[in-house]
Enzyme design. Structure first.
Site, mmCIF file in Angstrom:
data_model
loop_
_atom_site.group_PDB
_atom_site.id
_atom_site.type_symbol
_atom_site.label_atom_id
_atom_site.label_comp_id
_atom_site.label_asym_id
_atom_site.label_seq_id
_atom_site.Cartn_x
_atom_site.Cartn_y
_atom_site.Cartn_z
ATOM 1 C CE LYS A 78 15.234 29.064 17.738
ATOM 2 N NZ LYS A 78 14.113 28.840 16.768
ATOM 3 C CG PHE A 82 33.710 51.039 35.900
ATOM 4 C CD1 PHE A 82 35.276 50.593 35.664
ATOM 5 C CD2 PHE A 82 33.342 52.291 35.211
ATOM 6 C CE1 PHE A 82 36.068 51.440 34.909
ATOM 7 C CE2 PHE A 82 34.454 53.037 34.511
ATOM 8 C CZ PHE A 82 35.582 52.768 34.555
ATOM 9 C CG ASN A 113 25.171 43.727 30.031
ATOM 10 O OD1 ASN A 113 25.847 44.754 29.395
ATOM 11 N ND2 ASN A 113 25.907 42.870 30.611
ATOM 12 C CG ASP A 173 25.907 40.873 38.915
ATOM 13 O OD1 ASP A 173 27.120 40.809 38.785
ATOM 14 O OD2 ASP A 173 25.442 41.638 38.837
ATOM 15 C CE LYS A 226 32.493 43.991 42.809
ATOM 16 N NZ LYS A 226 31.959 42.777 41.923
ATOM 17 C CE LYS A 236 28.368 46.919 43.461
ATOM 18 N NZ LYS A 236 27.522 47.518 42.193
HETATM 19 N N1 CTP Z 1 32.453 42.373 38.017
HETATM 20 C C1 CTP Z 1 33.301 41.112 37.858
HETATM 21 N N2 CTP Z 1 32.635 39.976 38.029
HETATM 22 C C2 CTP Z 1 31.387 39.669 38.206
HETATM 23 C C3 CTP Z 1 30.555 40.901 38.057
HETATM 24 C C4 CTP Z 1 31.037 42.218 37.986
HETATM 25 O O1 CTP Z 1 34.332 41.292 38.023
HETATM 26 N N3 CTP Z 1 30.762 38.488 38.057
HETATM 27 C C5 CTP Z 1 33.049 43.481 38.053
HETATM 28 C C6 CTP Z 1 32.636 44.491 37.040
HETATM 29 O O2 CTP Z 1 33.493 44.508 35.909
HETATM 30 C C7 CTP Z 1 32.752 45.758 37.442
HETATM 31 C C8 CTP Z 1 32.350 45.584 38.909
HETATM 32 O O3 CTP Z 1 32.742 44.117 39.274
HETATM 33 O O4 CTP Z 1 34.123 46.593 37.605
HETATM 34 C C9 CTP Z 1 30.866 45.914 39.023
HETATM 35 O O5 CTP Z 1 30.393 45.215 40.119
HETATM 36 P P1 CTP Z 1 29.147 44.393 40.522
HETATM 37 O O6 CTP Z 1 28.846 43.768 42.089
HETATM 38 O O7 CTP Z 1 28.809 43.591 39.338
HETATM 39 O O8 CTP Z 1 28.115 45.525 40.414
HETATM 40 P P2 CTP Z 1 27.020 46.129 39.367
HETATM 41 O O9 CTP Z 1 26.697 44.867 38.187
HETATM 42 O O10 CTP Z 1 27.616 47.287 38.928
HETATM 43 O O11 CTP Z 1 25.794 46.244 40.423
HETATM 44 P P3 CTP Z 1 25.019 45.235 41.316
HETATM 45 O O12 CTP Z 1 25.932 44.470 42.132
HETATM 46 O O13 CTP Z 1 24.119 46.214 41.842
HETATM 47 O O14 CTP Z 1 24.360 44.265 40.460
#
Ligand code: CTP
Length: 379
Positions: free
Chosen positions: A273, A307, A207, A263, A325, A321
């Protein structure tokens, strides 16, 4: 990382020699110190002494730095703070009236940074109504003043006018520079940048996270006196990042997840490859572990910061969130913050407190986040 450019203006009072200790301390703390002296000050202490402790030529009537065409402007251009110590009644009177008749008063007038004055003089001169009016004028124009101490004075009398202990001045300087160590003794684990999930033996799913926010957080945490571990997520996939965090998690007080964690990952990573011959290629993705959720379940008193990067409904999504979380604090950013040196942010905490920050350099946003963490942790 503490290093800032500080101008120390020295005027001609008997306390001049004490400013040598101040300059020496600031230099040892990692600051870049430029001493500016009046002619009278140079009669009390030789510029060579200040040059030795600041490791820089002293700026005086006889010497201006470099070849700058307008030395008093060049001198203060990128200064973080102007400290006048000791400040005599005469220089205070000049400054209060906007006079600029030597290199020190000229540069003071030109400086746009915060200014700190340490008046030191005979008690009667200090108590004099005119001096007090001048000091009030300086306060009203935004200067910060340290009150002189009361005690035995060089002129043999007792009274208020003594130059204070240099540590009192240093504490005020730290406060003005935002260097007060609010997180001393705390261990903080910070992740930044974006994870990279392998697709095959050479390709990754990545990303656009630049890692700037994570690094700004690490700098702000260090400035606040914390013991910082920084993990660059771009060196890991999600599982690798989880293992790396787990190595430190039990020993830290705070975990800040500024990393953009994937995600999804490839359901199957091709060991070779993938050939490019096919017209259409479908890669099946599967959900990764939510690291914040996982560590929230493992915590033994750790403070957790997440974040949220959102295109729409910033606050609502961030609030969701925060709860899902199990976080203490969430920092919601608009997508425009990605890769930029600046960011707006909304800080939401688990008690429902909301703070909206205007567009600021990321280091400033990071400093505000540290202030919030420190305030929450100290109750
Ligand atoms: N995070 C995490 N583990 C993941 C994905 C994200 O700990 N597998 C953390 C990121 O470091 C960040 C926060 O969760 O602090 C972001 O949350 P996330 O749910 O991933 O939201 P975004 O990617 O910002 O948005 P969306 O869910 O809309 O994709």
């Amino acid at each position: 990382m503490r290093g800032k450019k500080i101008i120390v203006g020295v005027t001609g009072g008997i306390a001049c020699y004490k400013a040598v200790g101040l300059v020496s301390f600031l230099k040892k703390s990692g600051h870049d110190v430029q001493v500016v002296m009046t002619e009278n000050a140079a009669r009390f202490v030789a510029p060579l002494t200040f040059r030795a402790v600041s490791r820089r030529p002293v700026c005086s009537e006889a010497f201006a730095p470099g070849d700058a065409p307008v030395p008093h402007i060049a001198l203060v251009e990128d200064a973080a703070l102007f400290v006048l110590a000791p400040a005599t009644a005469n220089t205070i009177a000049k400054l209060a009236n906007g006079l600029a008749d030597n290199i020190l008063t000229t540069s003071f007038l030109a400086a746009q940074c915060p200014k700190l004055l340490v008046p030191a003089m005979n008690a009667n001169m200090y108590a004099n109504k005119l001096t007090q009016i001048n000091l009030q004028k300086l306060r009203d124009s935004g200067c910060v003043l340290i009150e002189p101490e009361t005690g035995y004075l060089a002129c043999g009398t007792q009274g208020t006018g003594r130059y204070p202990d240099n540590q009192v001045i240093v504490r005020k300087i730290d406060e003005l520079l935002g260097l007060t160590e609010k997180l001393r003794g705390k261990k903080i684990l910070i992740t930044g940048g974006g994870t990279r999930e392998p697709l095959d033996s050479v390709r990754v799913l990545a990303n656009n996270s630049s890692g700037k926010m994570g690094l700004a957080l690490a700098e702000a945490a260090e400035q606040a006196g914390a013991d910082v571990v920084y993990i660059d997520a771009s060196a890991y996939d999600v599982q690798g990042l989880q293992e790396k965090i787990a190595e430190h998690f039990a020993a830290v007080d705070v975990l800040i997840m500024a990393a953009a964690v994937a995600d999804y990952r490839a359901a199957r990573v091709s060991p070779v490859k993938i050939k490019s011959g096919q017209e259409r290629l479908t890669i099946e993705l599967t959900k990764t572990a939510d690291l914040l959720k996982y560590f929230a379940g493992q915590r033994k008193g750790q403070y957790l910061v997440g974040f949220a990067l959102e295109s729409t409904a910033l606050r609502e999504n961030a609030e969701k969130k925060l709860k899902e979380k199990g976080l203490d604090l969430i920092v919601a950013n608009a997508v425009s913050a990605l890769g930029s040196n600046e960011s707006t942010a909304i800080l939401l905490d688990k008690h429902g407190k909301i703070e909206t920050l205007e567009l600021l350099p990321k280091i400033k946003v990071a400093e505000k986040i540290m202030e919030r963490i420190a305030a929450d942790m100290h109750g």
